[in-house]
Design a protein around this motif. Structure first.
Motif, short mmCIF file in Angstrom:
data_model
loop_
_atom_site.label_atom_id
_atom_site.label_comp_id
_atom_site.label_asym_id
_atom_site.label_seq_id
_atom_site.Cartn_x
_atom_site.Cartn_y
_atom_site.Cartn_z
N ALA A 100 -35.73 -1.27 15.95
CA ALA A 100 -35.46 -0.96 14.54
C ALA A 100 -34.43 0.16 14.50
CB ALA A 100 -36.74 -0.54 13.84
N VAL A 101 -33.39 -0.02 13.72
CA VAL A 101 -32.33 0.99 13.65
C VAL A 101 -32.48 1.76 12.34
CG1 VAL A 101 -29.85 1.41 13.65
CG2 VAL A 101 -30.79 -0.47 14.98
N MET A 102 -32.54 3.08 12.44
CA MET A 102 -32.68 3.90 11.24
C MET A 102 -31.42 4.71 10.99
SD MET A 102 -36.53 5.40 11.07
CE MET A 102 -36.27 6.13 9.47
N GLN A 103 -31.07 4.84 9.70
CA GLN A 103 -29.95 5.68 9.32
C GLN A 103 -30.33 6.41 8.04
OE1 GLN A 103 -26.64 3.69 7.60
NE2 GLN A 103 -25.20 5.33 8.05
N GLU A 104 -30.28 7.71 8.07
CA GLU A 104 -30.58 8.54 6.91
C GLU A 104 -31.85 8.11 6.19
OE1 GLU A 104 -27.02 8.51 4.64
OE2 GLU A 104 -25.89 9.46 6.25
N GLY A 105 -32.92 7.92 6.96
CA GLY A 105 -34.21 7.66 6.36
C GLY A 105 -34.45 6.22 5.95
N VAL A 106 -33.48 5.36 6.22
CA VAL A 106 -33.64 3.95 5.85
C VAL A 106 -33.57 3.10 7.11
CG1 VAL A 106 -32.67 2.06 4.50
CG2 VAL A 106 -32.53 4.40 3.65
N LEU A 107 -34.41 2.06 7.14
CA LEU A 107 -34.37 1.16 8.27
C LEU A 107 -33.32 0.11 7.96
CD1 LEU A 107 -37.74 0.20 9.81
CD2 LEU A 107 -35.70 -1.12 10.24
N VAL A 108 -32.19 0.17 8.66
CA VAL A 108 -31.09 -0.71 8.26
C VAL A 108 -31.16 -2.09 8.92
CG1 VAL A 108 -29.50 1.15 7.66
CG2 VAL A 108 -29.52 0.25 9.98
N GLU A 109 -31.77 -2.16 10.09
CA GLU A 109 -31.80 -3.46 10.76
C GLU A 109 -32.94 -3.47 11.75
OE1 GLU A 109 -28.02 -4.53 12.33
OE2 GLU A 109 -28.68 -6.48 13.06
N GLN A 110 -33.58 -4.64 11.86
CA GLN A 110 -34.68 -4.76 12.80
C GLN A 110 -34.61 -6.16 13.41
OE1 GLN A 110 -38.50 -4.25 11.03
NE2 GLN A 110 -39.57 -4.13 12.97
#
Lengths: 281, 542
Positions: free
Chosen positions: B225-235
């Motif tokens: 799971a990739v997170m950016q600025e508190g949001v999970l952008v892709e899993q």
């Protein structure tokens, strides 16, 4: 500058105890400056018929054995006590920070020999050392300042040494060296400003302690001489009357001492937060 | 049923500037026995997510919304006593920096026993036996003897194994590993991660691996799971995610991660640049730097042992090694910040070793050799603005005091390093990691050096920032003909940045030669070990 003030205001808002202490300290300094104009009576002129009056509407803190107004004497004494404490602490801070910083930065034999001297100094009962110094140098206010500064010196040296020692191998010190800075510049322009916030705490705590020390010396008859108003002397003179029920002679100067020391002690922690730029996000 | 379900989790922190949302509505499912990597750069909220799950958020933080279900039970707002029963027994954590996580005044065997007794009632002897079994399981050799050792007597890798033993003690169903190998050498990282993966598989545990390293995530986890600025952008499953990243951020992250074949230009999505062509040195010309039989002793211990190399003007040489290899010590000796114990350092035909390091700040060669430091934060004086940091060396080393000339010089250096002019008035704590790195580089190049010594210049940076900084350094070298002595533990970075490479181990040169050749066919076993230990997500290289 406005950023610093804004930051100070923020720290004080979030920390009412510091704000209270800062207000108290400011008030003390103002009293010290304007005491002669604030005092309702002449602090030195004796008025024997009115001797040993309890606190009343005319004499807010009562009168002493010579009929002098205790409240006026308290106000005027603020100036002398603060002046002694501030000048003593300034001297020991300036000398101690520089000596300690060099020891911490240079290390080696300098650090070791100064360290041993400091150890020896700290092995003395410091108050007794101050007494001996004043007795030897002469019973004058300057000598109280010198003695107080001298017995505080070891703390500043140790403190500055330790603070510099943890920083001397940091990247920015190495960067300063590769930027061609001389060792003197590195200590004075790089390291000293960085240890100031931590030392401010020490200074503030120390001010309270220095006031107690000066008052203590006067209490045992060294340093400030009667009839000069000074909290320590007032306590010493009043002590004779406490058994007779004339409590106000001792209680008010004691209270003044306590509140002043408390003010500076409480100010310490808040000061560190105000002076540290990293706290200012 | 999922072991752990996180639904629309929000975590906020109350700070001086008001409430900050660190995690802004993330959801994921973790079935029992599976592994999930949560990948992100600093500030992405990946660690906060883990702390929220275990109820270990610090006082300023709170769960502002969403649900956390563990084995179907809602533990979002569970009381501390319920969470305590859960922690260790059902969910356990392995932290970053094992040395700090272990109690320094208690022997490691005792600490493992403490972990056992937190949730079991065993007799003393049973506990000891079980603790020994656990130490054996984490491959600590001779556990009977190590049982009474204290954390400071063990290496970082060993400490982390003890932490893993403690985390395994009560056979939890879920293990959360928060950057478990950050700060460890690559070869140690590989042994620790292999061990962790093996234990998790054997005991059928689920694992959440929190990491900034895409390679590590790809190698050791099924799902990422990739997170950016508190949001999970892709899993997605690991292989799929790295081969066909969908979200632009993931694409950028994947591109910015150095692989065995990437170039500096590729990292930032630019077309490859031609190789640097330097004019052939005049016959008989002395090299810019000649290090001969350099040795450094610390109390009789040889930190650097008989190291020799040369560096021509405009050339880039990499020094690679793990901690204790002496690479930083060599860089400090070349910079004349510390004295060597033996050998010589010859710069441009002059033996600069005869000036003591203590007095080198006044040498005319001081401005010729400049250093870029590892930790951009630690290398800037907290009380100097960016402008002052760059201007001081210019004043000292070039004697420029006229304020207009000085300003011009500082602004030019800053601009070349991609540092906007309006940031020059800021203090270090008001700058980001990448901006601080740029200040550090601008400070070094502003005095016009001929040799730039770079001591792990990107080790403390996020991978996307690292990519940009590497590109900047490469450009500077192309424009100025600077020579680089590039110190790093990361072989991929060195391969991209350097024409020649020296591999160091325990103060000695193991192998040196052309970078491409060393990477294609390492001749020494240690170099091979280093190369295979680098985690990668590259299907071709695997």
């Amino acid at each position: 500058m406005s950023a610093t003030l804004k930051h100070a205001a923020w720290v004080l808002r979030g920390n009412p105890v510091t704000a209270l202490a800062a207000t108290g300290a400011t008030l003390l300094v103002l009293i010290a400056i304007f005491a002669p104009w604030l005092a309702p009576h002449d602090p030195i002129a004796s008025n024997v018929p009115m001797a040993l009056q309890p606190p009343s509407a005319t004499y807010w803190a009562g009168t002493d054995q010579l009929g002098r107004d205790v409240f006026s004497r308290l106000l005027v004494a603020t100036r002398l006590d603060l002046a002694i404490a501030i000048s003593a602490v300034s001297i020991s801070f300036a000398a101690g920070a520089v000596i300690g910083s060099f020891c911490g930065y240079v290390g080696g034999w300098l650090d070791k020999s100064v360290g041993r001297v400091v150890d020896v100094l700290m092995a003395f009962p410091l108050f007794v050392l101050a007494m001996a110094m004043v007795a030897a140098l002469g019973n004058r206010v300057e000598n109280i300042v010198i003695a107080t500064a001298f017995i505080n010196l070891p703390f500043y040296i140790r403190f500055a040494r330790a603070e510099v020692n943890v920083r001397r191998n940091l990247g920015w010190v190495e960067a300063a060296r590769s930027g061609g800075e001389s060792h003197l510049t590195i200590v004075l322009r790089y390291l000293l400003p960085n240890i100031l916030p931590a030392m401010a705490v020490q200074i503030s705590l120390n001010l309270g302690w220095a006031i107690l020390n000066a008052a203590g010396l006067s209490f045992i008859g060294l340093g400030v001489q009667p009839p000069t108003p000074e909290w320590g002397i007032m306590v010493a003179e009043g002590a004779r009357f406490i058994t007779a029920g004339q409590w106000w002679l001792v209680a008010y100067p004691g209270l003044a001492l306590m509140l002043t020391v408390l003010c500076f002690n409480l100010l310490g922690d808040g000061l560190r937060d105000i002076l540290d730029p990293r706290m200012r996000t | 049923m999922s072991l752990l379900q996180v639904q629309d989790l929000r975590v906020s922190f109350s700070t001086r500037r008001g409430v900050v949302e660190a995690v802004r509505g993330i959801s994921f499912d973790l079935p029992a026995g599976r592994t999930l990597a949560v990948v992100g750069e600093s500030g992405s909220g990946k660690s906060v997510t883990a702390y929220a799950v275990t109820g270990l958020l610090d006082r300023a933080g709170r769960i502002a919304g969403g649900k956390i279900l563990f084995k179907g039970r809602d533990i979002t707002h569970a009381r501390e006593s319920e969470l305590r029963a859960l922690r260790g027994a059902a969910i356990s954590m392995v932290f970053q920096n094992p040395r700090a996580a272990l109690n320094p005044i208690r022997s490691i065997g005792r600490q493992v026993m403490d972990a056992l007794s937190a949730h079991n009632s065993l007799t003393g002897r049973e506990k000891r036996e079980k603790a020994l079994d656990l130490l054996r399981a984490v491959l600590i050799r001779d556990p009977e003897r190590r049982f009474d050792a204290y954390p400071h007597e063990l290496s970082g890798g060993m400490c982390q194994r003890v932490m893993i033993a403690m985390a395994m003690a009560c056979e939890p169903a879920l293990l959360i590993a928060d950057e478990p190998t950050t700060g460890l050498d690559v070869t140690t990282q590989k042994t620790v991660m292999d061990l962790l993966a093996k234990l998790v598989a054997e005991r059928d545990m689920a694992m959440i691996l929190i990491t900034h390293d895409l390679g590590l995530a790809a190698q050791y986890c099924e799902n990422v799971a990739v997170m950016q600025e508190g949001v999970l952008v892709e899993q997605a499953p690991a292989a799929q995610l790295f081969q066909r990243p969908q979200h632009p951020y993931t694409q950028r992250l994947v591109a910015a991660s150095p692989t065995p074949r990437s170039t500096v230009q590729e990292l930032v999505g630019e077309p490859p640049a031609p190789p640097i062509i330097r004019p052939a040195p005049a016959p008989g010309a002395a090299p810019l730097l000649e290090v001969h039989r350099l040795t450094k002793l610390y109390d009789g211990f040889k930190a650097v042992d008989d190291v020799s190399f040369t560096l021509r003007a405009g050339e880039s040489l990499g020094l690679v090694g793990e901690s204790g290899s002496g690479k930083s010590t060599i860089s400090r000796m070349v910079c004349r910040l510390i004295d060597h114990s033996g050998g010589s350092v010859v710069f441009d035909g002059h033996d600069i070793g005869d000036v003591k390091a203590r007095d080198f700040h006044a040498s005319r060669f001081r401005r010729e050799i400049q250093l870029v430091f590892q930790d951009p934060h630690e290398s800037l004086n907290p009380r100097f603005t960016a402008f002052d940091a760059i201007a001081r060396p210019v004043t000292r080393l070039l004697g420029i005091t006229d304020s207009r000339e000085l300003t011009g010089r500082v602004e030019e250096a800053a601009e070349r390093c991609g540092l906007p002019r309006n940031l020059l008035g800021r203090f270090p704590h008001q700058l980001s990691g990448g901006q601080k790195a740029r200040v550090g580089i601008a400070r070094a190049i502003a005095v016009g050096p001929r040799l730039l010594v770079l001591d792990e210049p990107t080790a403390a940076l996020d991978v996307s920032v690292q990519a940009v900084v590497l590109k900047l350094l490469d450009d500077l070298r192309r424009q100025d003909g600077l020579a680089f002595l590039f110190v790093s533990h990361d072989l991929n970075v060195v391969r991209m940045m350097c024409e020649r490479t020296i591999v160091l181990r325990q103060g000695q040169v193991v192998e040196q030669g052309d970078s491409a050749a060393i990477f294609a066919a390492p001749s020494d076993a240690y170099t091979r070990e280093l190369l295979t230990a680098i985690p990668h997500f590259d299907p071709v290289a695997a």
